[in-house]
Design a protein around this motif. Structure first.
Motif, short mmCIF file in Angstrom:
data_model
loop_
_atom_site.label_atom_id
_atom_site.label_comp_id
_atom_site.label_asym_id
_atom_site.label_seq_id
_atom_site.Cartn_x
_atom_site.Cartn_y
_atom_site.Cartn_z
N SER A 19 -1.33 2.64 6.22
CA SER A 19 -2.20 1.75 5.45
C SER A 19 -2.93 0.76 6.35
O SER A 19 -2.33 0.17 7.25
CB SER A 19 -1.31 0.98 4.46
N GLY A 20 -4.20 0.54 6.10
CA GLY A 20 -4.95 -0.46 6.86
C GLY A 20 -6.42 -0.41 6.54
O GLY A 20 -6.86 0.31 5.63
N LYS A 43 -5.15 1.51 1.94
CA LYS A 43 -5.00 0.06 2.18
C LYS A 43 -4.25 -0.50 0.97
O LYS A 43 -4.39 0.03 -0.14
CB LYS A 43 -6.39 -0.58 2.33
N THR A 44 -3.47 -1.53 1.16
CA THR A 44 -2.66 -2.03 0.05
C THR A 44 -3.54 -2.57 -1.09
O THR A 44 -4.36 -3.47 -0.89
CB THR A 44 -1.67 -3.12 0.53
N ASN A 66 -3.68 -8.72 13.85
CA ASN A 66 -4.64 -8.76 12.74
C ASN A 66 -4.17 -9.76 11.70
O ASN A 66 -2.97 -9.97 11.51
CB ASN A 66 -4.81 -7.36 12.13
N THR A 68 -5.39 -9.55 8.51
CA THR A 68 -5.87 -9.03 7.22
C THR A 68 -4.73 -9.04 6.21
O THR A 68 -3.56 -9.06 6.57
CB THR A 68 -6.42 -7.59 7.34
N THR A 69 -5.09 -9.03 4.93
CA THR A 69 -4.06 -9.00 3.88
C THR A 69 -4.21 -7.70 3.07
O THR A 69 -3.77 -6.65 3.53
CB THR A 69 -4.12 -10.24 2.99
N LYS A 158 8.01 -0.42 2.11
CA LYS A 158 7.65 -0.71 3.50
C LYS A 158 8.35 -1.98 3.95
O LYS A 158 8.28 -3.01 3.27
CB LYS A 158 6.13 -0.85 3.63
N SER A 183 7.73 0.60 10.72
CA SER A 183 7.66 -0.81 10.43
C SER A 183 6.23 -1.22 10.05
O SER A 183 5.26 -0.64 10.50
CB SER A 183 8.08 -1.59 11.67
N SER A 207 0.72 -5.10 16.20
CA SER A 207 0.94 -3.66 16.01
C SER A 207 0.54 -2.94 17.29
O SER A 207 0.02 -3.54 18.23
CB SER A 207 0.07 -3.16 14.85
N GLY A 208 0.77 -1.64 17.33
CA GLY A 208 0.36 -0.83 18.47
C GLY A 208 1.51 -0.54 19.42
O GLY A 208 2.68 -0.78 19.11
N CYS A 234 6.90 4.24 11.87
CA CYS A 234 5.54 3.76 12.10
C CYS A 234 5.54 2.63 13.11
O CYS A 234 6.30 1.67 12.99
CB CYS A 234 5.00 3.24 10.76
N GLY A 236 2.96 2.04 16.87
CA GLY A 236 2.56 2.38 18.23
C GLY A 236 2.38 3.85 18.53
O GLY A 236 2.37 4.24 19.70
N TYR A 257 -1.39 4.29 12.86
CA TYR A 257 -2.48 3.42 12.39
C TYR A 257 -3.33 2.84 13.53
O TYR A 257 -4.45 3.27 13.76
CB TYR A 257 -1.98 2.30 11.45
N THR A 258 -2.79 1.85 14.27
CA THR A 258 -3.64 1.10 15.21
C THR A 258 -4.39 2.01 16.19
O THR A 258 -5.57 1.76 16.51
CB THR A 258 -2.78 0.08 16.00
C1 LIG Z 1 -5.92 -4.06 10.84
C2 LIG Z 1 -4.62 -3.67 10.17
C3 LIG Z 1 -4.53 -3.68 8.78
C4 LIG Z 1 -3.33 -3.33 8.14
N1 LIG Z 1 -3.27 -3.36 6.77
C5 LIG Z 1 -2.11 -2.99 6.14
C6 LIG Z 1 -2.02 -2.99 4.72
O1 LIG Z 1 -2.95 -3.31 4.00
N2 LIG Z 1 -0.84 -2.61 4.17
C7 LIG Z 1 0.25 -2.23 4.92
O2 LIG Z 1 1.30 -1.87 4.35
N3 LIG Z 1 0.18 -2.21 6.28
C8 LIG Z 1 -0.96 -2.58 6.89
N4 LIG Z 1 -1.04 -2.55 8.26
C9 LIG Z 1 0.16 -2.14 9.05
C10 LIG Z 1 0.07 -0.66 9.49
O3 LIG Z 1 0.03 0.21 8.38
C11 LIG Z 1 1.31 -0.29 10.35
O4 LIG Z 1 2.47 -0.43 9.56
C12 LIG Z 1 1.47 -1.18 11.58
O5 LIG Z 1 0.22 -1.53 12.13
C13 LIG Z 1 2.33 -0.50 12.67
O6 LIG Z 1 1.83 0.76 13.03
P1 LIG Z 1 0.79 0.97 14.27
O7 LIG Z 1 1.39 0.32 15.47
O8 LIG Z 1 0.62 2.46 14.40
O9 LIG Z 1 -0.45 0.30 13.83
C14 LIG Z 1 -2.22 -2.93 8.92
C15 LIG Z 1 -2.30 -2.91 10.33
C16 LIG Z 1 -3.49 -3.29 10.95
C17 LIG Z 1 -3.55 -3.29 12.46
#
Ligand SMILES: Cc1cc2nc3c(=O)[nH]c(=O)nc-3n(C[C@H](O)[C@H](O)[C@H](O)COP(=O)(O)O)c2cc1C
Length: 294
Positions: A19-20, A43-44, A66, A68-69, A158, A183, A207-208, A234, A236, A257-258
């Motif tokens: 989600s994002g 996205k949530t 980030n 963002t909400t 989550k 996570s 994240s990442g 989840c 990185g 995601y990232t």
């Molecule tokens: C820009 C951005 C927006 C995100 N928006 C949401 C969201 O709306 N809902 C959610 O459950 N997680 C959200 N996430 C979290 C990601 O889904 C993910 O759980 C987290 O970034 C770790 O994974 P990654 O390292 O692969 O990004 C967001 C992450 C980023 C970077």
């Protein structure tokens, strides 16, 4: 590759797009699926997302911050999009949250009526008004149990790694969760060299690549302690090797995601292809860790 059963979906590969912002519109979701994602999490969706916040992303040398909400698109937009994806049998997981458990239960029910086949409760965003993430097991239980009482749909809860993780996971299980997504982002900060103050004005979601070893350790520990519910791992992921690492420590599937903020569709295709090669045994095993002796 075999099917990967998760949340009642039999997905064709274990790479799910998390989600994002990149999953904040139907067009992207469809294209991520045609680019090879096993499934996509929206996205949530939130009935009353906070307004007026300055929501930004900041790339760091390793990973991203980030602030963002939730999706600013209306619930009606999402119900239409989910209905149209469901009509085609697309593996879309709706991420949902609301200000109270009762409101979340109502939203989940509306989403269920669209034909959408699975949910993720996006209840652990640390960027919303509270700013403290989800270290309260009672809160996790309240949202999970209320949603369970309103829908028959399979859903994942989550969580973010951190304080009281085991208690929060236990609360999700007790509330009726079918899986855990772990996570969410974890609290991070970057200091502006110009002002000495915090970039983005505070601590926000990190994240990442930097969080991957932490999430792997958390999943591994949960498995060692006997937690056997499905986990969507989840944090990185940027290669097939990363996906395999998550599966090896006990995740059922992985979310990416990232990494997709760089060349979104091409990066996804590469990760899916690399995962395919590793799982089918055609990729050579390369050692990425380096031992240092002094
Ligand atoms: C820009 C951005 C927006 C995100 N928006 C949401 C969201 O709306 N809902 C959610 O459950 N997680 C959200 N996430 C979290 C990601 O889904 C993910 O759980 C987290 O970034 C770790 O994974 P990654 O390292 O692969 O990004 C967001 C992450 C980023 C970077």
């Amino acid at each position: 590759m075999p099917d990967f059963p998760v949340l009642g979906l039999r997905i064709k590969n274990p790479v799910i797009v998390g989600s994002g912002l990149l999953t904040d519109q139907e067009r992207n979701i469809r294209r991520l699926l045609t680019s090879g994602a096993g499934a996509v999490v929206t996205k949530t969706i939130h009935p009353s997302p906070p307004q007026g916040l300055e929501e930004r992303i900041l790339r760091l040398p390793v990973g991203m911050l980030n602030s963002t909400t939730y999706s600013k698109r209306s619930v009606d937009y999402w119900l239409r999009a989910l209905r149209s994806c469901a009509a085609e049998g697309l593996p879309v997981i709706a991420s949902v949250h609301a200000d109270t458990p009762v409101e979340l239960g109502e939203l989940a029910r509306e989403v269920e009526r669209t034909g959408c086949r699975a949910l993720e409760l996006g209840i652990s965003c640390l960027n919303d008004e509270t700013g403290f993430g989800d270290d309260d097991p009672d809160r996790v239980f309240a949202y999970t149990a209320e949603t369970r009482s309103r829908v028959a749909l399979p859903f994942s809860v989550k969580v973010a790694i951190g304080d009281a993780l085991e208690e929060r996971v236990r609360a999700a299980i007790a509330g009726g969760a079918d899986a855990i997504t772990m996570s969410d982002t974890i609290p991070g900060a970057a200091v502006s060299p110009l002002t000495g103050g915090l970039e983005l004005g505070g601590t926000y979601g990190y994240s990442g690549a930097g969080i991957k070893p932490l999430v792997l350790a958390a999943i591994w520990r949960l498995r060692k302690r006997g937690f056997d519910l499905p986990i969507m791992g989840c944090g990185g992921i940027n290669s097939g090797r990363d996906v395999a690492d998550y599966l090896n420590v006990g995740a059922h599937v992985a979310q990416v995601y990232t990494a997709l903020h760089t060349d979104m569709y091409d990066t996804l295709k590469r990760i899916v292809a690399e995962t395919d090669d590793i799982l089918s045994g055609t990729a050579p095993v390369t050692l990425e860790t380096v031992e240092v002796t002094t």
